[in-house]
Design an enzyme around this catalytic site. Sequence first.
Site, PDB file in Angstrom:
ATOM      1  N   THR A 246       0.828  -1.208   0.000  1.00  0.00           N
ATOM      2  CA  THR A 246       0.000   0.000   0.000  1.00  0.00           C
ATOM      3  C   THR A 246       0.860   1.255   0.000  1.00  0.00           C
ATOM      4  O   THR A 246       0.391   2.323  -0.378  1.00  0.00           O
ATOM      5  CB  THR A 246      -0.927   0.028   1.227  1.00  0.00           C
ATOM      6  OG1 THR A 246      -0.142  -0.298   2.378  1.00  0.00           O
ATOM      7  CG2 THR A 246      -2.064  -0.972   1.089  1.00  0.00           C
TER       8      THR A 246
ATOM      9  N   SER B 294      31.290  -3.872   5.899  1.00  0.00           N
ATOM     10  CA  SER B 294      30.217  -4.579   6.593  1.00  0.00           C
ATOM     11  C   SER B 294      30.657  -6.002   6.883  1.00  0.00           C
ATOM     12  O   SER B 294      31.360  -6.615   6.062  1.00  0.00           O
ATOM     13  CB  SER B 294      28.954  -4.608   5.725  1.00  0.00           C
ATOM     14  OG  SER B 294      28.023  -5.532   6.269  1.00  0.00           O
TER      15      SER B 294
ATOM     16  N   GLY C  64      17.156  -9.950   3.833  1.00  0.00           N
ATOM     17  CA  GLY C  64      16.269 -10.497   2.809  1.00  0.00           C
ATOM     18  C   GLY C  64      15.133 -11.326   3.380  1.00  0.00           C
ATOM     19  O   GLY C  64      14.520 -12.121   2.674  1.00  0.00           O
TER      20      GLY C  64
ATOM     21  N   ASP D 263       9.259   1.195   5.085  1.00  0.00           N
ATOM     22  CA  ASP D 263      10.296   0.560   5.903  1.00  0.00           C
ATOM     23  C   ASP D 263      11.135   1.596   6.638  1.00  0.00           C
ATOM     24  O   ASP D 263      11.438   1.446   7.826  1.00  0.00           O
ATOM     25  CB  ASP D 263      11.209  -0.301   5.029  1.00  0.00           C
ATOM     26  CG  ASP D 263      10.470  -1.470   4.408  1.00  0.00           C
ATOM     27  OD1 ASP D 263       9.273  -1.652   4.716  1.00  0.00           O
ATOM     28  OD2 ASP D 263      11.099  -2.191   3.610  1.00  0.00           O
TER      29      ASP D 263
HETATM   30  P1  ADP Z   1      15.221  -6.817   3.455  1.00  0.00           P
HETATM   31  O1  ADP Z   1      15.201  -5.344   3.592  1.00  0.00           O
HETATM   32  O2  ADP Z   1      13.866  -7.434   3.522  1.00  0.00           O
HETATM   33  O3  ADP Z   1      16.162  -7.499   4.396  1.00  0.00           O
HETATM   34  P2  ADP Z   1      16.243  -6.092   0.867  1.00  0.00           P
HETATM   35  O4  ADP Z   1      16.440  -6.862  -0.394  1.00  0.00           O
HETATM   36  O5  ADP Z   1      15.378  -4.903   0.840  1.00  0.00           O
HETATM   37  O6  ADP Z   1      15.758  -7.134   1.976  1.00  0.00           O
HETATM   38  O7  ADP Z   1      17.628  -5.614   1.426  1.00  0.00           O
HETATM   39  C1  ADP Z   1      18.673  -6.547   1.622  1.00  0.00           C
HETATM   40  C2  ADP Z   1      19.958  -5.987   1.058  1.00  0.00           C
HETATM   41  O8  ADP Z   1      20.386  -4.867   1.865  1.00  0.00           O
HETATM   42  C3  ADP Z   1      21.113  -6.968   1.137  1.00  0.00           C
HETATM   43  O9  ADP Z   1      21.124  -7.839   0.023  1.00  0.00           O
HETATM   44  C4  ADP Z   1      22.315  -6.031   1.175  1.00  0.00           C
HETATM   45  O10 ADP Z   1      22.606  -5.578  -0.130  1.00  0.00           O
HETATM   46  C5  ADP Z   1      21.795  -4.851   1.978  1.00  0.00           C
HETATM   47  N1  ADP Z   1      22.117  -5.018   3.411  1.00  0.00           N
HETATM   48  C6  ADP Z   1      21.242  -5.199   4.430  1.00  0.00           C
HETATM   49  N2  ADP Z   1      21.899  -5.305   5.617  1.00  0.00           N
HETATM   50  C7  ADP Z   1      23.211  -5.188   5.343  1.00  0.00           C
HETATM   51  C8  ADP Z   1      24.410  -5.222   6.133  1.00  0.00           C
HETATM   52  N3  ADP Z   1      24.383  -5.398   7.450  1.00  0.00           N
HETATM   53  N4  ADP Z   1      25.591  -5.067   5.485  1.00  0.00           N
HETATM   54  C9  ADP Z   1      25.623  -4.876   4.152  1.00  0.00           C
HETATM   55  N5  ADP Z   1      24.549  -4.849   3.372  1.00  0.00           N
HETATM   56  C10 ADP Z   1      23.348  -5.004   3.930  1.00  0.00           C
HETATM   57 MG    MG Z   2      14.234  -4.048   2.266  1.00  0.00          MG
END
Ligand code: ADP
Ligand code: MG
Length: 407
Positions: free
Chosen positions: A49, A81, A147, A197
């Site tokens: 939404t 990271s 993810g 988010d």
């Molecule tokens: P969600 O937000 O549901 O976990 P997304 O696909 O929106 O999934 O975001 C995940 C992506 O965000 C990861 O694949 C990575 O690229 C990035 N990400 C998230 N947390 C980290 C982290 N701690 N270190 C590096 N990249 C991160």
């Molecule tokens: Mg996300």
Amino acid sequence: MTFARTADPATTASHAVGAATELFRSLTGSDPVGVWSAPGRANLIGEHTDYNDGFVLPFAIQHRTAAAARLRTDGRIRVASTFAAEPVEVALDDLETLFPSDGAPRVAEWAAYPLGVAWALRALVPAWAAGTFAGVDIAIASDVPVGAGLSSSAAIEGATGAALNELWGLGLDPVALAQAGRRAENEAVGAPTGIMDQMASTLGQADAAVFLDCRTLDTRAIPLGFAEAGLEVLVIDTGVKHAHSTGGYRERRESCERGAAALGVAALRDVAVADLPRAAELLDEVDFRRVRHVVTEDQRVLDTVAALAAHGPRAIGALLVASHVSMRDDFEISIPELDTAVDTALAHGAIGARMTGGGFGGAAIALVDHDRVPAVAEAVRVAFAEAGFAEPHLFTVVPSAGPHRDV
Ligand code: ADP
Ligand code: MG
């Protein structure tokens, strides 16, 4: 038993904080000047939404991403990271070139999140152009499953934004930081997600959800009262990874845009449930079902807010279930693992359950009586084993506070 009892928010925060600090030391050989953290989120209700200018009701969770940081004097930004093999370093002046408007980022995808936040902050702060910003080293670690639909992306954006906001003396409020995070995700990473988010993460409060009008960005803290009612939110992370930057998410957005255009409205937010018969006449069958999900989901968010206020959290179960059914059948973003999670939780006494997050993988949430949590968790584990699915990751989440400085 793979089920972890409700985590102590202080403990989980310090885990990411400690890991980020350690990474910072190994990266730079010195201590960070501070560590900032921001939470992931679970969406109680209101899925897909947000980019339709509608309503959502997420809450920040106790799992956090931490950013240990320190200014440097050479105008360069370096991000590292625990999630990534290599740090990425670039001159602040060159950030622009990493994110071409017509293509994928010219940098490892994970690094586009924190570097994208740095880049997006520029637009909010005219002084950037005058070169008043020092460079910075940032080391990131996280407790938020990546993810899984719990928005590790908003958490990394929020932690980076909180660190830069203070180190660069920007004085931005939580809404501005959420907007910078969204811009990073949309334009630097190239994932066409809405602002839910980031707002859920930056405006999180203990024991409350963030009721967000995605058109006006008006927010209201909605007391949840889960603990008082003897309820817990069990997360069932299927382990099936989704990626927002690919296919299905974009197609759903396009259906929604076609629906709004055909109905002559700015966004599906402007379509009422009573308008759906007209939508059925104007749209093809698939686009109509996409529209019906969004329009009915907006109404379910409003109904959930009303039910919480009038009757408390035990009154929202049917709305959560209706939301899941709509996502499964109309929006078609569920997967067999999520359906099994929801059906099994409900069959074993959950008050309500639904997939949470963008879909195509990720997690479901179930609202469960405190005493029944182990039984529901065990039943889900057994059902997954019997179906031949990978073992799910089961844990409870607690509505928690937004970004802050930890050290
Ligand atoms: P969600 O937000 O549901 O976990 P997304 O696909 O929106 O999934 O975001 C995940 C992506 O965000 C990861 O694949 C990575 O690229 C990035 N990400 C998230 N947390 C980290 C982290 N701690 N270190 C590096 N990249 C991160
Ligand atoms: Mg996300």
